[in-house]
Design a protein around this motif. Structure first.
Motif, PDB file in Angstrom:
ATOM      1  N   SER A  76       3.006  11.854   6.506  1.00 11.19           N
ATOM      2  CA  SER A  76       3.626  11.537   6.857  1.00 11.19           C
ATOM      3  C   SER A  76       4.641  12.155   5.858  1.00 11.19           C
ATOM      4  N   LYS A  77       5.916  11.948   6.298  1.00 12.62           N
ATOM      5  CA  LYS A  77       6.975  12.307   6.264  1.00 12.62           C
ATOM      6  C   LYS A  77       8.460  11.602   7.020  1.00 12.62           C
ATOM      7  N   TRP A  78       9.894  11.402   5.839  1.00 11.48           N
ATOM      8  CA  TRP A  78      10.777  10.727   6.503  1.00 11.48           C
ATOM      9  C   TRP A  78      11.748  12.029   6.911  1.00 11.48           C
ATOM     10  N   ILE A  79      12.146  12.027   8.551  1.00 11.80           N
ATOM     11  CA  ILE A  79      13.158  12.783   8.804  1.00 11.80           C
ATOM     12  C   ILE A  79      14.605  11.915   8.961  1.00 11.80           C
ATOM     13  N   ASP A  80      15.938  12.904   8.633  1.00  7.16           N
ATOM     14  CA  ASP A  80      16.686  12.679   9.305  1.00  7.16           C
ATOM     15  C   ASP A  80      16.988  12.302  10.586  1.00  7.16           C
ATOM     16  N   LEU A  81      17.892  11.754  11.125  1.00  7.18           N
ATOM     17  CA  LEU A  81      18.177  11.072  12.765  1.00  7.18           C
ATOM     18  C   LEU A  81      19.600  11.332  12.577  1.00  7.18           C
ATOM     19  N   GLU A  82      20.706  12.332  11.935  1.00  9.64           N
ATOM     20  CA  GLU A  82      21.612  12.484  12.329  1.00  9.64           C
ATOM     21  C   GLU A  82      22.229  13.897  13.539  1.00  9.64           C
ATOM     22  N   PRO A  83      22.933  12.997  14.698  1.00 11.00           N
ATOM     23  CA  PRO A  83      22.343  13.994  15.441  1.00 11.00           C
ATOM     24  C   PRO A  83      23.472  15.340  15.358  1.00 11.00           C
ATOM     25  N   GLY A  84      23.002  17.146  16.009  1.00 12.98           N
ATOM     26  CA  GLY A  84      24.619  18.231  15.450  1.00 12.98           C
ATOM     27  C   GLY A  84      25.502  18.122  16.205  1.00 12.98           C
ATOM     28  N   GLY A  85      26.355  18.725  16.313  1.00 13.34           N
ATOM     29  CA  GLY A  85      27.965  18.283  17.146  1.00 13.34           C
ATOM     30  C   GLY A  85      27.876  17.409  17.291  1.00 13.34           C
ATOM     31  N   LYS A 107       0.379  -0.900  -0.164  1.00 20.56           N
ATOM     32  CA  LYS A 107       0.041  -0.392  -0.202  1.00 20.56           C
ATOM     33  C   LYS A 107       0.501   0.961   0.000  1.00 20.56           C
ATOM     34  N   ASP A 108       0.489   2.021   0.183  1.00 22.00           N
ATOM     35  CA  ASP A 108       0.912   3.198   0.117  1.00 22.00           C
ATOM     36  C   ASP A 108       1.106   4.452   0.870  1.00 22.00           C
ATOM     37  N   TRP A 109       1.611   5.411   1.504  1.00 23.88           N
ATOM     38  CA  TRP A 109       1.472   5.687   2.985  1.00 23.88           C
ATOM     39  C   TRP A 109       0.530   6.467   3.606  1.00 23.88           C
ATOM     40  N   LYS A 110      -0.208   6.918   2.379  1.00 27.16           N
ATOM     41  CA  LYS A 110      -1.719   7.457   2.711  1.00 27.16           C
ATOM     42  C   LYS A 110      -2.648   6.499   3.234  1.00 27.16           C
ATOM     43  N   ASP A 111      -2.866   5.155   3.021  1.00 26.69           N
ATOM     44  CA  ASP A 111      -3.314   4.149   3.593  1.00 26.69           C
ATOM     45  C   ASP A 111      -2.891   3.115   4.874  1.00 26.69           C
ATOM     46  N   VAL A 112      -1.293   3.766   4.737  1.00 25.48           N
ATOM     47  CA  VAL A 112      -0.818   2.975   5.959  1.00 25.48           C
ATOM     48  C   VAL A 112      -1.060   3.529   6.809  1.00 25.48           C
ATOM     49  N   ASP A 113      -0.991   5.561   6.272  1.00 28.13           N
ATOM     50  CA  ASP A 113      -1.647   5.652   8.129  1.00 28.13           C
ATOM     51  C   ASP A 113      -2.409   5.567   8.331  1.00 28.13           C
ATOM     52  N   LEU A 159      11.296   3.635  -0.734  1.00 30.17           N
ATOM     53  CA  LEU A 159      10.257   3.305  -1.522  1.00 30.17           C
ATOM     54  C   LEU A 159       8.560   2.619  -1.642  1.00 30.17           C
ATOM     55  N   PHE A 160       8.561   1.726  -0.319  1.00 28.23           N
ATOM     56  CA  PHE A 160       7.446   2.376  -0.412  1.00 28.23           C
ATOM     57  C   PHE A 160       7.106   1.643   1.483  1.00 28.23           C
ATOM     58  N   PRO A 161       5.744   1.343   2.103  1.00 29.50           N
ATOM     59  CA  PRO A 161       6.210   1.242   3.633  1.00 29.50           C
ATOM     60  C   PRO A 161       6.000   0.289   3.799  1.00 29.50           C
ATOM     61  N   VAL A 162       6.789  -1.040   4.214  1.00 32.65           N
ATOM     62  CA  VAL A 162       7.044  -2.269   4.761  1.00 32.65           C
ATOM     63  C   VAL A 162       7.168  -1.472   6.925  1.00 32.65           C
ATOM     64  N   LEU A 163       5.687  -1.801   6.765  1.00 33.60           N
ATOM     65  CA  LEU A 163       5.461  -1.795   8.371  1.00 33.60           C
ATOM     66  C   LEU A 163       6.591  -2.605   9.556  1.00 33.60           C
ATOM     67  N   GLU A 171      -4.433   2.772   8.442  1.00 33.85           N
ATOM     68  CA  GLU A 171      -4.182   1.543   9.722  1.00 33.85           C
ATOM     69  C   GLU A 171      -2.997   1.929  10.861  1.00 33.85           C
ATOM     70  N   ILE A 172      -2.276   2.494  10.407  1.00 35.51           N
ATOM     71  CA  ILE A 172      -1.818   2.838  11.906  1.00 35.51           C
ATOM     72  C   ILE A 172      -2.941   3.310  12.875  1.00 35.51           C
ATOM     73  N   GLU A 173      -3.225   4.613  12.571  1.00 35.54           N
ATOM     74  CA  GLU A 173      -4.202   5.429  13.438  1.00 35.54           C
ATOM     75  C   GLU A 173      -5.201   4.364  14.052  1.00 35.54           C
ATOM     76  N   ARG A 174      -5.632   3.851  13.061  1.00 39.21           N
ATOM     77  CA  ARG A 174      -6.769   2.902  13.673  1.00 39.21           C
ATOM     78  C   ARG A 174      -6.334   1.669  14.278  1.00 39.21           C
ATOM     79  N   ASP A 175      -5.084   1.611  14.402  1.00 37.18           N
ATOM     80  CA  ASP A 175      -4.312   0.424  15.381  1.00 37.18           C
ATOM     81  C   ASP A 175      -5.214   0.632  16.376  1.00 37.18           C
TER      82      ASP A 175
END
Length: 656
Positions: A437-446, A271-277, A384-388, A279-283
């Motif tokens: 939903s969207k992707w964000i980076d996790l690299e720490p600063g400093g 599924k695409d992320w809209k569908d997965v969002d 590329l696609f959601p793999v929960l 599903e997660i909201e109703r989980d």
């Protein structure tokens, strides 16, 4: 004479080549394979695959299940390679559906007085261990001896079409030849991923017309017939600063996107992320728990809840959750998440801890969102696609006054705005049910730093004494605070500060051990064993080491060097020599830099006066992760650091 030497060289080369001319066409075992005593492409190998072949397809004679034929031939070079003579096959199961194994054959080939002997596996030597989610079938080849060649094959049938067979080209031992063949109906749409850096020798696909029939409708489907081959595959060797080996091991993976059924209806599996969002909201375990802000009411002390919304209040809420609710060591982000149990037991899994923090923030009017992620050991996430199933961790993003903060309340010594080292895995998925939903980076600063300042007096007998002050910041401070909690007092010097063999300590003290907003400081009284030889003192100024050894030992590394965070080290030493002594020799100064200014090593030794020497070693690694191309430079960089740490001596002599 020259012609004779040339002829002798050619004969030797021909003999060597003949020993390595393996049969990579089928399972037939040759005399050459049995007499081989080494694998020339990897002289360290204890065993290696000569030949491996697999064929996966949907079989109309097996109720259209996925059927895989597997066969392999491997060489055992010595007794250390015996562990590769035990084969384990995992069979998935779910409810009444399970994978089945059939037609297991295994034979050990050995040489006896120049003749090939065979010993076959018997059914009583095959064992099955049943587990909740899978069964494990295993056997060990009989009649093992160094030099043996092992041949085995089996057929596996699976009803789980979503999990098409993953083909592992690369394992812990080398492979001379590995081939995988597939035949997939054209109405089955899979996303096919080649993972790993080794190039495919063969990558062929062709369309076969009407390869499969569906008798109930007299319908025939076309198939895509694929062949993948890789030769001379190196063993995958794990080294330091690796997230998960499964991010980089050579393999072919499949993810079922959709199936076009006979009536033309398209059934989607990926599924695409809209569908997965949605599903997660109703989980039940995750989505609904995020909405239970009522459980967060009246939890905060009045002294915190009465404050206006501010960064200071956000920090106090964070510290309140950390102090009152403990992580039980479990992840379970999509199951067993219950705030009621957490509030009762004061202990829960990652999701429960951070969802409670989320709900308190939301109840207090802060803008906060959950973030799905994966730990470093769990592997990198597919974008590329959601793999929960790839997600195993949950953190939060708090937005306040135009700034964003990543939060995880599961660790005692993790500061506000930081996440634990285990969660530093490149990127994560920010869940926003109201928008997208969207992707964000996790690299720490400093950077996280270690600073050591020693003041040492050398005595006439070659011993030395003094003081050492060591300051740890960032992730180094978290590690040291945990070590101080878990380590007995008498072991702290050796396990926390990594001393050289000649260094001892009689007294330890601390600063800011509990004040996690500040670096933690550890102080020692120092005593050094005598380093006097004849009439000269050969004094190594390094009482401590940044690294025990060079962490980079491979000839070549094909995966990134992932440090997790940028690092810096500073070692400053003031040395006072004994009275009536003079300095005969000091080490040379050195300056090394990594390509693109991504790191540096400064080593400077200076005489302050006739009795005092100042030594400074400064190391900087400015990237959280280095691409494989940096590896030879990092390897040489660390080798030089080892030489400086272990081989730098100030030579001192008594005056006549």
């Amino acid at each position: 004479m020259n012609k004779f030497l040339l002829l002798l060289f050619c004969l030797c080369a021909t003999t060597t080549f003949a020993q390595q001319k393996f049969n990579t066409k089928d399972l037939k075992v040759t005399q050459e394979e049995l007499i081989a005593t080494i694998y020339e492409k990897d002289s360290t190998a204890n065993a290696f695959y000569i030949y491996e072949n697999g064929y996966s397809r949907f079989d109309q004679n097996a109720d259209y299940n996925l059927v895989t034929d597997y066969e392999a031939k491997l060489k055992i070079l010595n007794k250390e390679g015996y562990k590769n003579a035990t084969v384990k096959i995992f069979l998935n199961k779910s409810g009444d559906r399970k994978e089945k194994l059939s037609d297991i054959k295994a034979t050990t080939y050995t040489l006896s007085n120049g003749h090939i002997q065979t010993t076959k596996l018997i059914p009583s030597q095959i064992f099955t261990e049943e587990n909740e989610r899978y069964d494990e079938v295993s056997f060990t080849f009989p009649a093992l001896s160094p030099g043996a060649v092992l041949v085995y094959s089996y057929t596996k049938e699976s009803p789980f079409i979503f999990n098409f067979e993953t083909w592992w080209f690369q394992e812990d031992i080398p492979k001379v030849y590995s081939r995988f063949e597939t035949k997939i109906p054209a109405n089955y749409n899979y996303n096919i991923k080649k993972i790993g850096s080794t190039k495919l020798y063969t990558n062929d696909q062709k369309l076969e017309k009407e390869c499969m029939s569906f008798s109930q409708r007299a319908t025939r489907a076309d198939c895509v017939h694929s062949e993948y081959i890789i030769k001379d595959i190196p063993a995958f060797i794990e080294e330091d600063f690796l997230t998960s080996r499964y991010n980089f091991m050579d393999r072919i993976e499949y993810e079922l996107i959709e199936v076009t059924q006979l009536d033309g209806y398209i059934r989607k599996y990926t599924k695409d992320w809209k569908d997965v969002d949605k599903e997660i909201e109703r989980d039940e375990s995750l989505g609904r728990q995020l909405k239970k802000t009522s459980r967060a009411e009246d939890l905060l002390p009045q002294a915190i809840s009465s404050q206006p919304k501010s960064l200071e209040k956000a920090k106090e809420i964070f510290n309140f959750v950390k102090s009152n609710y403990k992580w039980n060591g479990e992840y379970h982000i999509f199951r067993d998440v219950n705030l009621k149990d957490l509030l009762k037991d004061k202990s829960g899994n990652i999701s429960a801890i951070n969802i409670l923090l989320h709900n308190i923030y939301e109840e207090q009017g802060f803008k906060v969102l959950p973030v799905l992620s994966s730990t470093r050991g769990n592997g990198v996430l597919t974008q590329l696609f959601p793999v929960l199933s790839e997600f195993n961790y949950l953190i939060l993003q708090l937005e306040l006054d135009g700034e964003t903060y990543l939060l995880d309340a599961s660790e005692k010594y993790t500061a506000f705005g930081d996440i634990p080292f285990r969660a530093l895995n490149s990127y994560a998925r920010l869940l926003d049910f109201d928008n997208e939903s969207k992707w964000i980076d996790l690299e720490p600063g400093g950077r996280s730093s270690i600073t050591i300042q020693d003041s040492i007096v050398v005595h006439a007998d070659g011993t030395a004494s003094g003081r050492s002050e060591q300051v740890f910041s960032g992730y180094n401070a978290v590690k040291v605070r945990n070590q101080l909690d878990e380590t007995s007092q008498e072991k702290i010097f050796n396990e926390v500060s990594n001393p050289n063999e000649h260094a001892k300590s009689s007294h330890i003290s601390y600063k800011n051990r509990e004040l996690i907003s500040e670096p933690v400081t550890v102080e020692y009284d120092l005593k050094n064993d005598s380093q006097k030889l004849s009439d000269l003192i050969y004094f190594n100024p390094f009482s401590f080491r940044f690294f025990d050894k060079n962490p980079f030992q491979l000839k070549e590394r094909t995966y990134p060097i992932d440090l997790g965070y940028a690092r810096s080290y500073l070692y400053a030493i003031q040395i006072t020599i004994p009275e009536n002594h003079s300095i005969v020799e000091i080490p040379e100064n050195q300056l090394l830099k990594l390509p693109e200014n991504s790191g540096s090593l400064y080593f400077i030794v200076q005489k302050a006066n006739e009795s005092t020497i100042n030594v400074q070693c400064r190391v900087s690694l400015s990237k959280a992760s280095y691409a494989p191309g940096y590896y030879p430079y990092l390897k040489e960089f660390m080798s030089n650091l080892m030489t400086i740490q272990n081989g730098s001596f100030i030579v001192i002599k008594e005056n006549s």
